[in-house]
Design a protein around this motif. Structure first.
Motif, short mmCIF file in Angstrom:
data_model
loop_
_atom_site.label_atom_id
_atom_site.label_comp_id
_atom_site.label_asym_id
_atom_site.label_seq_id
_atom_site.Cartn_x
_atom_site.Cartn_y
_atom_site.Cartn_z
N TRP A 551 0.84 -1.19 0.00
CA TRP A 551 0.00 0.00 0.00
C TRP A 551 0.87 1.25 0.00
O TRP A 551 2.01 1.23 0.52
CB TRP A 551 -0.91 0.01 1.23
CG TRP A 551 -1.92 -1.10 1.22
CD1 TRP A 551 -3.16 -1.09 0.66
CD2 TRP A 551 -1.75 -2.41 1.79
NE1 TRP A 551 -3.79 -2.29 0.85
CE2 TRP A 551 -2.94 -3.13 1.53
CE3 TRP A 551 -0.72 -3.04 2.48
CZ2 TRP A 551 -3.13 -4.44 1.96
CZ3 TRP A 551 -0.89 -4.36 2.89
CH2 TRP A 551 -2.08 -5.04 2.64
N ARG A 558 -4.75 -3.19 4.67
CA ARG A 558 -6.18 -3.48 4.47
C ARG A 558 -6.35 -4.96 4.11
O ARG A 558 -6.00 -5.38 3.00
CB ARG A 558 -6.75 -2.59 3.37
CG ARG A 558 -6.74 -1.10 3.71
CD ARG A 558 -7.70 -0.34 2.82
NE ARG A 558 -7.36 -0.45 1.41
CZ ARG A 558 -6.68 0.45 0.72
NH1 ARG A 558 -6.24 1.53 1.33
NH2 ARG A 558 -6.42 0.27 -0.56
N ASP A 561 -8.12 -6.09 0.99
CA ASP A 561 -7.50 -5.67 -0.27
C ASP A 561 -6.28 -6.53 -0.57
O ASP A 561 -5.29 -6.04 -1.11
CB ASP A 561 -7.11 -4.19 -0.15
CG ASP A 561 -6.66 -3.61 -1.49
OD1 ASP A 561 -7.10 -4.13 -2.53
OD2 ASP A 561 -5.84 -2.65 -1.48
#
Length: 603
Positions: A551, A558, A561
């Motif tokens: 990320w 997350r 994700d």
């Protein structure tokens, strides 16, 4: 002993078998085992039916029932129970035979009964002219066998006997002996334990003689061994001396053998046998991997560099993603204290990524300490100049990639713990590593940052020769000035044969658009699991699954994700590690199979 008599009687009364030899073995199970898990009992039995995973291996023949193995299994089951204090255990086998299918199911029926407990425990010290009893008691292990009323187990007794002998041998009592005497009350199910200790005479170190020395200095080796004449003999110090001598990396082999001096009493001499390594070594390596493609390596080693046990290495490596990696590595052992090494490591490399290339020139100055056989730590001061250039594939007008030279310097602290049964192909144990770095000390840098990388792995045996392997990696990098920018070449990227399989090498970036730049991320999370199982001899199979992502923001993780990859693989075990082939594909992304061929496990 009483245990053996009970074992013979139990086997005679319990075993009866009417199944025919050669019938298919459909099932083996245990009934009534409340104190010992079935998985532990399976480890001591030879009869084994196919489990769910074995049935997938259709080419394997189904195991057959053998009466001889059943008798042996009953014996082993009695032994494991009696070793854990259940001396009066009753075990018999029950067979269910299907004549039509020519198959048999085996059930081991266990009646554990109450365990035998410790009623009393005492030491008995054999009198000796060389030492008083009260002083011997100070040497003995402080921890007794067990508390009164604890379950009586063989393991506790043997461990205490071993600790006792080791304690005495480390204080000069070379020929110390221990003997356990038990008085078992079968009616009340208790046992009185007496541990007899015979310490013998006390010995001191004598002379050291060498066999095989040619170029290495006898004075240097004697200093490294450090078994001083007149000191009290210690088995522990002898093992440490053996380890120190071998870690000099000057010998193919070296053994230190204690020998009783025939001319003097209470003296232990040492004979050192060894074979020296060549002062110069040249190693060449050539290999192929689906990611690295053709890779080659040259390693030149100079031992006893500038005298002593210093060592100098010159290495040159090349592969598709790392066209050039050349380095020097100078090691000075025991620079400030024992087991503290100084390492100087200048290097130059070129690295190729999808959106940029990196040219690095730098040096590491490291202090490395081996804490024990399993753990080590180091502190490094790194200074580096990184030159980043865009590649043809990078055409984004809002590019995050800044071309030019980035000067960096900072500290890196690392810790590693390895407790596995096999370095190349572990089947049990675990591994942990942490790397913490701060860039921005000394040389002025445009993008100072803090970086943390954690790596944990576990290996657990499942069924016979089945192994569960798991890994968890976590990364964090954050700018320490007013901007949020971190060096592009030091960010996290995932994907590939040693990362998330199903994706190409370093293809997972914070921006997932195929047409955008691969710029990495400031946060990373990666998880992997494997089920490794035997196929035939050195050939093994693997079911694998990987998950993770990177990320852009620092500290952003997350779990909704994540990217996933699943597949299968083959391993062919060799003396230098397994030859690996994995086939995997992403889940919920564009389906495309990826093939990975290389050496060594992914983790």
């Amino acid at each position: 002993m009483i245990k053996k008599f009970i074992l013979i009687i139990s086997l005679f009364l319990s075993f009866s078998s009417s199944a025919q030899e050669g019938y298919k073995l459909k099932k083996v199970d245990f009934k009534g085992n409340n104190q010992i898990k079935s998985s532990e009992l399976e480890n001591v039995t030879s009869l084994e039916a196919k489990n769910v995973f074995d049935k997938l291996q259709f080419w394997k023949k189904s195991p057959t029932y053998q009466e001889e193995l059943a008798v042996k299994d009953l014996e082993n089951l009695h032994k494991i129970y009696q070793s854990q204090g259940y001396i009066n255990v009753k075990i018999k086998d029950s067979l269910v035979v299907d004549e039509k299918k020519m198959s048999v199911r085996v059930y081991f029926i266990i009646r554990e009964n109450s365990p035998t407990r410790i009623k009393s425990f005492v030491w008995e010290i054999e009198k000796s002219d060389s030492f008083e009893e009260k002083n011997i008691l100070k040497i003995l292990p402080k921890q007794k066998l067990a508390k009164t009323n604890d379950i009586f187990t063989d393991k506790a007794i043997y461990n205490l006997m071993e600790r006792t002998q080791n304690s005495l041998k480390n204080q000069g009592y070379v020929y110390a002996q221990t003997k356990a005497i038990f008085k078992i009350d079968t009616i009340n199910k208790t046992v009185d334990v007496k541990l007899k200790v015979s310490q013998g005479d006390k010995y001191v170190n004598g002379k050291i003689s060498f066999e095989g020395l040619k170029q290495v200095s006898e004075k240097l080796l004697s200093k490294r061994i450090n078994l001083k004449q007149g000191d009290v003999f210690s088995a522990e110090k002898l093992n440490e001396a053996q380890s120190r001598a071998f870690n000099m990396q000057l010998f193919k082999y070296i053994t230190i053998s204690p020998e009783k001096d025939s001319t003097q009493t209470h003296i232990i001499d040492y004979k050192v046998k060894l074979e020296e390594l060549n002062k110069w070594d040249l190693n060449l390596g050539l290999g192929y991997g689906t990611e690295d493609r053709v890779r080659a390596q040259i390693l030149l080693t100079k031992r006893a560099f500038l005298g002593g046990i210093r060592q100098l290495n010159l290495g040159i490596k090349t592969s598709y993603f790392e066209p050039i990696n050349t380095y020097l590595k100078f090691r000075q052992p025991n620079i400030f204290a024992d087991k503290v090494d100084f390492i100087w490591n200048p290097y130059y490399s070129k690295e190729r990524e999808r959106s940029y290339n990196v040219e690095r020139l730098g040096a590491n100055f490291t202090l490395e300490k081996k804490l024990n056989k399993k753990a080590s730590t180091f502190l490094t001061y790194n200074i580096e100049s990184s030159d980043v250039t865009k590649t043809i594939e990078s055409s984004d007008s809002n590019s995050e990639i800044t071309e030019g030279v980035n000067k960096k310097s900072g500290l890196i602290w690392g810790y590693q713990y390895r407790n596995v049964d096999n370095y190349f192909s572990p089947t049990s144990g675990w591994y942990a590593q942490s790397l913490t770095s701060y860039n921005g000390l000394g040389v002025k840098t445009e993008h100072p940052y803090f970086k943390l990388l954690l790596d944990g792995r576990t290996y657990q045996p499942l069924w016979r020769r089945w192994v569960f392997a798991g890994r968890l990696r976590m990364g964090y990098i954050a700018s320490t000035n007013n901007t949020t920018l971190t060096p592009i070449e030091d960010r996290f990227l995932l994907g590939g044969g040693n990362s998330i399989r199903g994706y190409q090498r370093n293809s997972i970036s914070a921006n997932t658009d195929k047409n955008s730049e691969t710029v990495g991320g400031n946060s990373m999370l990666e998880m992997s699991v494997e089920a490794r199982f035997p196929i035939y001899n050195a050939l093994e199979g693997v079911l694998l699954g990987d998950a993770g992502n990177v990320w852009a923001k620092s500290g952003q993780y997350r779990l909704n994700d994540l990217k996933y990859g699943f597949g299968i693989g083959l391993r062919y075990n060799t003396p230098i590690g397994p030859l690996r082939m994995d086939v995997a594909a992403p889940v919920w992304d564009t389906f495309k199979m990826q093939l990975y061929i290389t050496f060594g496990h992914a983790f």
